[in-house]
Design a protein around this motif. Structure first.
Motif, short mmCIF file in Angstrom:
data_model
loop_
_atom_site.label_atom_id
_atom_site.label_comp_id
_atom_site.label_asym_id
_atom_site.label_seq_id
_atom_site.Cartn_x
_atom_site.Cartn_y
_atom_site.Cartn_z
N GLN A 1 0.67 -1.00 0.03
CA GLN A 1 -0.05 0.04 0.01
C GLN A 1 1.07 1.17 -0.16
O GLN A 1 0.45 2.36 -0.62
CB GLN A 1 -0.94 0.07 1.03
CG GLN A 1 -2.16 -0.89 1.08
CD GLN A 1 -2.84 -1.25 2.40
OE1 GLN A 1 -2.16 -0.64 3.41
NE2 GLN A 1 -3.73 -1.81 2.42
N ARG B 1 -5.20 4.76 -0.32
CA ARG B 1 -4.95 3.74 0.35
C ARG B 1 -5.98 2.98 1.16
O ARG B 1 -6.26 1.64 0.97
CB ARG B 1 -3.66 3.86 1.34
CG ARG B 1 -3.20 2.57 1.86
CD ARG B 1 -2.56 2.85 3.04
NE ARG B 1 -3.34 3.63 4.43
CZ ARG B 1 -3.89 3.08 4.90
NH1 ARG B 1 -4.25 1.81 5.02
NH2 ARG B 1 -4.47 3.82 6.04
N SER C 1 -7.86 -0.88 0.98
CA SER C 1 -7.64 -1.65 1.83
C SER C 1 -9.09 -2.03 2.58
O SER C 1 -9.39 -2.99 2.79
CB SER C 1 -6.86 -1.21 3.42
OG SER C 1 -7.43 -0.03 3.76
N PHE D 1 -4.40 -4.20 -8.27
CA PHE D 1 -3.64 -4.48 -6.95
C PHE D 1 -4.66 -4.54 -5.59
O PHE D 1 -4.39 -5.23 -4.72
CB PHE D 1 -2.57 -3.46 -6.60
CG PHE D 1 -2.00 -3.33 -5.40
CD1 PHE D 1 -1.36 -4.21 -4.67
CD2 PHE D 1 -2.36 -2.23 -4.69
CE1 PHE D 1 -0.59 -3.88 -3.54
CE2 PHE D 1 -2.04 -2.05 -3.31
CZ PHE D 1 -1.16 -3.01 -2.71
N SER D 2 -5.65 -3.46 -5.81
CA SER D 2 -6.37 -3.31 -4.53
C SER D 2 -7.26 -4.36 -4.09
O SER D 2 -7.69 -4.76 -2.86
CB SER D 2 -7.66 -2.21 -4.81
OG SER D 2 -8.44 -2.43 -5.80
N ALA E 1 -4.30 -5.97 -1.60
CA ALA E 1 -3.44 -5.12 -0.87
C ALA E 1 -3.34 -5.35 0.55
O ALA E 1 -4.28 -5.56 1.27
CB ALA E 1 -4.22 -3.34 -1.18
#
Length: 172
Positions: free
Chosen positions: A34, A56, A60, A99-100, A103
């Motif tokens: 992150q 971020r 998350s 990516f999230s 993450a």
């Protein structure tokens, strides 16, 4: 091993930018942490640390709608502040969006790795103790059944908790 052709991932990062190379150098060009997303947001898109932290958090907490709402600002910021094209900025955002899904922050990486190594060591060298203590910590029947199947592959037998033996725990 076989003749199968392996292709590059759809969201591979192939943007030739010195700042991006610096941010992703330690992870061989992949977004893993992150903190890397936060640096991309601040260094390339010109976001404040607070704004980058919000991005971020959206990742998350799996707040996809909030994350997608950041795309226009991110793309505009990358074009203005980072000097990359709109196409590259959109590609980079797509990589961050991908990516999230998995993450995590860098501080947790060491802890996860440590627990994984210790668990693997105990399972290999002390399987009886490992399985017995694991079974004692589990409360769901289906998970206990999964563990008992694996016990057989180690050649261990399971003795359930017994009042006659004064044991309230599993013994392997």
């Amino acid at each position: 091993l076989n003749d199968r052709v392996y292709e590059k991932p759809v969201h591979s990062i192939n943007i030739d930018h010195p700042v991006l190379k610096e941010i992703l150098a330690s992870t061989y060009g992949c977004i893993i942490y992150q903190e890397q997303v936060m640096r991309i947001c601040t260094d390339l898109a010109g976001f404040t640390m607070s704004h980058a932290d919000n991005v971020r958090k959206y990742m998350s907490k799996k707040k996809q709608a909030n994350l997608l709402a950041e795309r226009p600002d991110f793309v505009a910021g990358c074009m203005e502040h980072g000097g990359i094209s709109e196409e590259q900025a959109n590609h980079l955002f797509a990589c961050m969006e991908d990516f999230s899904r998995y993450a995590f922050n860098k501080a947790h990486a060491l802890a996860y790795a440590f627990v994984s190594v210790v668990t693997a060591y105990l399972k290999l060298y002390y399987p009886g103790v490992f399985f017995a203590e694991s079974l004692n910590a589990i409360e769901k029947l289906d998970e206990i059944l999964d563990f008992t199947k694996e016990l057989a592959s180690f050649g261990l037998t399971l003795h359930a908790p017994s009042l006659r033996c004064s044991s309230q725990k599993f013994i392997c």
